[in-house]
Write a protein that holds these residues in place. Structure first.
Motif, short mmCIF file in Angstrom:
data_model
loop_
_atom_site.label_atom_id
_atom_site.label_comp_id
_atom_site.label_asym_id
_atom_site.label_seq_id
_atom_site.Cartn_x
_atom_site.Cartn_y
_atom_site.Cartn_z
N VAL A 150 0.84 -1.20 0.00
CA VAL A 150 0.00 0.00 0.00
C VAL A 150 0.87 1.25 0.00
O VAL A 150 0.63 2.21 -0.74
N ARG A 151 1.91 1.24 0.82
CA ARG A 151 2.81 2.40 0.89
C ARG A 151 3.52 2.63 -0.45
O ARG A 151 3.63 3.77 -0.92
N ASP A 152 3.96 1.54 -1.08
CA ASP A 152 4.63 1.69 -2.38
C ASP A 152 3.66 2.19 -3.45
O ASP A 152 4.04 2.98 -4.32
N ALA A 153 2.40 1.73 -3.39
CA ALA A 153 1.41 2.19 -4.37
C ALA A 153 1.12 3.68 -4.20
O ALA A 153 0.97 4.41 -5.18
N ILE A 154 1.06 4.12 -2.94
CA ILE A 154 0.83 5.55 -2.68
C ILE A 154 2.02 6.37 -3.19
O ILE A 154 1.86 7.42 -3.82
N ALA A 155 3.24 5.87 -2.95
CA ALA A 155 4.43 6.58 -3.40
C ALA A 155 4.50 6.63 -4.92
O ALA A 155 4.93 7.63 -5.51
N ALA A 156 4.08 5.54 -5.60
CA ALA A 156 4.12 5.50 -7.06
C ALA A 156 3.19 6.53 -7.68
O ALA A 156 3.40 6.96 -8.83
N ARG A 157 2.15 6.95 -6.94
CA ARG A 157 1.21 7.95 -7.43
C ARG A 157 1.54 9.35 -6.92
O ARG A 157 0.68 10.24 -6.95
N GLY A 158 2.75 9.52 -6.43
CA GLY A 158 3.18 10.83 -5.95
C GLY A 158 2.75 11.15 -4.54
O GLY A 158 2.90 12.29 -4.10
N GLY A 159 2.21 10.18 -3.84
CA GLY A 159 1.75 10.44 -2.48
C GLY A 159 2.85 10.71 -1.49
O GLY A 159 2.61 11.31 -0.44
N ASP A 160 4.09 10.26 -1.83
CA ASP A 160 5.19 10.49 -0.89
C ASP A 160 5.59 11.96 -0.79
O ASP A 160 6.35 12.34 0.10
N ARG A 161 5.07 12.79 -1.70
CA ARG A 161 5.37 14.23 -1.65
C ARG A 161 4.32 15.00 -0.85
O ARG A 161 4.45 16.21 -0.69
N ARG A 162 3.29 14.31 -0.39
CA ARG A 162 2.25 14.96 0.40
C ARG A 162 2.67 15.06 1.86
O ARG A 162 3.59 14.35 2.31
N PRO A 163 2.01 15.91 2.65
CA PRO A 163 2.33 15.99 4.08
C PRO A 163 2.11 14.66 4.79
O PRO A 163 1.36 13.80 4.31
#
Length: 235
Positions: free
Chosen positions: A157-170
């Motif tokens: 789940v964490r990798d999927a969020i990061a792949a969609r640019g979620g790792d740049r969110r707060p």
């Protein structure tokens, strides 16, 4: 993630009941030790991990989340709401308590590495009689098997969020996405587990592996007894 790895080391060949006894005695001794005695227990735990074919540093890395939480404890203990703001004596006392936990974690890593889940369940059910032992043995077996699966789901789940640019969110936004999705995955896994247990005709008292003490097991149990009473003798 620590898991069982087949092998032929002396620890692999021990009966799980003697290993559990030694862990208990070791934990008692560690919680009441300090200085050279605690250092000796560190060496024993590191040797046990190494004998199973696992690096002590890799074992500690598997506990990194726990170690980070433990490392925060001395900072919290030393903080005071007024001058001098931080007391070293309180922080040092908390640090000594934290240091006693580390060899216990190392030894538990050796146990997990060298003991199949079925043998752990057999040891528990044959030590604790009745339905209580069956329930505890089943719970431990399912937990050991289920936790790595849940951790892998959270990682996906964490990798999927990061792949969609979620790792740049707060951080709070990432947590707001990660937690609900992880819980949803966990609930789905629990439903799958229930169906799988029913399909395999889950039994409370299945045919468990045969356990038998050998000569080294009696030596390990004797060492466990010595460790258990060592705080009383030293006191």
């Amino acid at each position: 993630m620590l898991t069982y790895s087949p092998g032929d080391s002396p620890i692999h060949r021990l009966d799980p009941r003697s290993k559990l006894c030694f862990q208990f005695g070791f934990a008692i001794a560690a919680l009441f030790s300090s200085g050279p005695r605690l250092a000796a227990l560190f060496v024993v735990a590191a040797l046990a991990v190494s004998v199973t074919g696992l690096s002590p540093l890799r074992a500690l890395w598997s506990y990194r989340v726990v170690l980070v939480v433990l490392a925060i404890a001395p900072l919290i203990a030393g903080f005071t709401p007024g001058p001098p703001w931080f007391r070293l004596d309180r922080a040092a006392e908390s640090l000594r308590a934290v240091a006693r936990v580390v060899p216990i974690l190392l030894l538990s890593a050796a146990y997990i590495r060298a003991t199949p889940v079925r043998e752990t369940r057999a040891a528990i059910q044959r030590t604790i009689p009745g339905r209580a032992g069956q329930l505890l043995g089943t719970g431990v077996a399912l937990t050991i098997r289920f936790v790595p699966v849940l951790r892998e789901d959270v990682r996906e789940v964490r990798d999927a969020i990061a792949a969609r640019g979620g790792d740049r969110r707060p951080v709070h936004e990432r947590a707001g996405r990660l937690v609900p999705l992880s819980i949803r995955r966990a609930l789905a896994r629990s439903d799958e587990l229930a169906v799988a247990l029913e399909a395999r005709c889950f039994a409370w008292n299945p045919t468990l592996p045969r356990l038998q003490f050998s000569r080294p097991d009696y030596l390990v149990v004797g060492a466990a007894v010595v460790l258990t009473v060592s705080p009383l003798v030293s006191g």
